[in-house]
Design a protein around this motif. Structure first.
Motif: not given
Length: 268
Positions: A176-199
């Motif tokens: 549960c903790v591992a999945v929570s941290l992975l989920a938070m990583f996805c949320w933050i990187t989608d929000r903060m590094f959108c240009d990189a993911w669009l690239y």
């Protein structure tokens, strides 16, 4: 006021391109990725029948609130309306506070509560109402404010896991903790590094967040349901099981009561 219902009226716009798949849905992947919020809660309500009957029927309120979160999130990402955004965020706030009122251990209750969980639920409701007002007034900051609730919840979960003697429960807690941290990583990187993911043409991490955070959320509720019985009625001996096969620990976890009884039975 009606302008808040219009498509695109929300100040929040996630990384996924709008209306790229269908002209009917703004963020297609972010919308359909809420499917688990619809599919699993009815299954969990069925699996927790014994728990609800012999310990706490309020568990079903939490499963229904998870469905409300999914409905609100799907509506928001389909329309990107301000009303949709607020419904999504308020649903998250209320499921957090409902879980807090249901599962917060009595050993941590302040004295003025007198060990009464209903009093705690009242104060949690008041806090939720006041917070609802703040969320409506400051919609731009809501997502980050709600994310801060996840950190103390994770810390508290880890603290409770250190008290657990059942290896099976402990392993579920680690996942549960591992999945929570992975989920938070996805949320933050989608929000903060959108240009990189669009690239690299993969702006779908917020959709992955929806899937992962549902798994983490319902798993955390299962764990806290176990902790709650273990503390308040240890003689009932809660057991962690998995569906459809109990020997497959990647199935759907749920809690059963080995020695069921109702409070009224003690008075007979």
């Amino acid at each position: 006021m009606w302008s808040h219902l219009e498509r695109g009226s929300s100040p929040v716009d996630w990384c996924e391109s709008n209306y790229s798949i269908t002209p009917m849905i703004a963020e297609f992947v972010n919308t359909i990725s809420n499917v688990l919020f619809f599919l699993l809660p009815p299954v969990l309500i069925h699996l927790f029948q014994g728990y609800a009957k012999f310990f706490n029927p309020a568990i079903n309120v939490l499963w229904v609130l998870l469905m409300v979160v999914g409905i609100s999130s799907a509506y928001f990402h389909a329309t990107l309306s301000l009303v949709g955004q607020l419904l999504d965020e308020l649903a998250i706030l209320w499921v957090f506070m409902a879980a807090f009122a249901t599962f917060f251990p009595k050993r941590y209750f302040p004295k003025f509560l007198g060990g009464n969980r209903r009093v705690l639920a009242f104060y949690a409701s008041v806090f939720s109402v006041v917070s609802t007002g703040f969320l409506v007034m400051h919609p731009k900051a809501n997502a980050f404010a709600l994310m801060t609730l996840a950190l103390p919840a994770l810390v508290f979960l880890c603290k409770e896991l250190n008290r657990v003697k059942c290896p099976r429960v402990y392993r579920l807690g680690l996942r549960c903790v591992a999945v929570s941290l992975l989920a938070m990583f996805c949320w933050i990187t989608d929000r903060m590094f959108c240009d990189a993911w669009l690239y690299i043409d993969f702006p779908y991490l917020h959709g992955a967040w929806h899937i992962l955070i549902f798994i983490a959320s319902y798993t955390a509720l299962v764990l806290f349901a176990y902790f709650n019985v273990s503390e308040e009625r240890p003689e009932q001996k809660p057991q962690l099981k998995y569906w459809p096969r109990n020997d497959f620990e990647l199935g759907i976890p749920y809690i059963t009561i080995k020695h069921p009884y109702k409070k009224d039975d003690l008075a007979i």
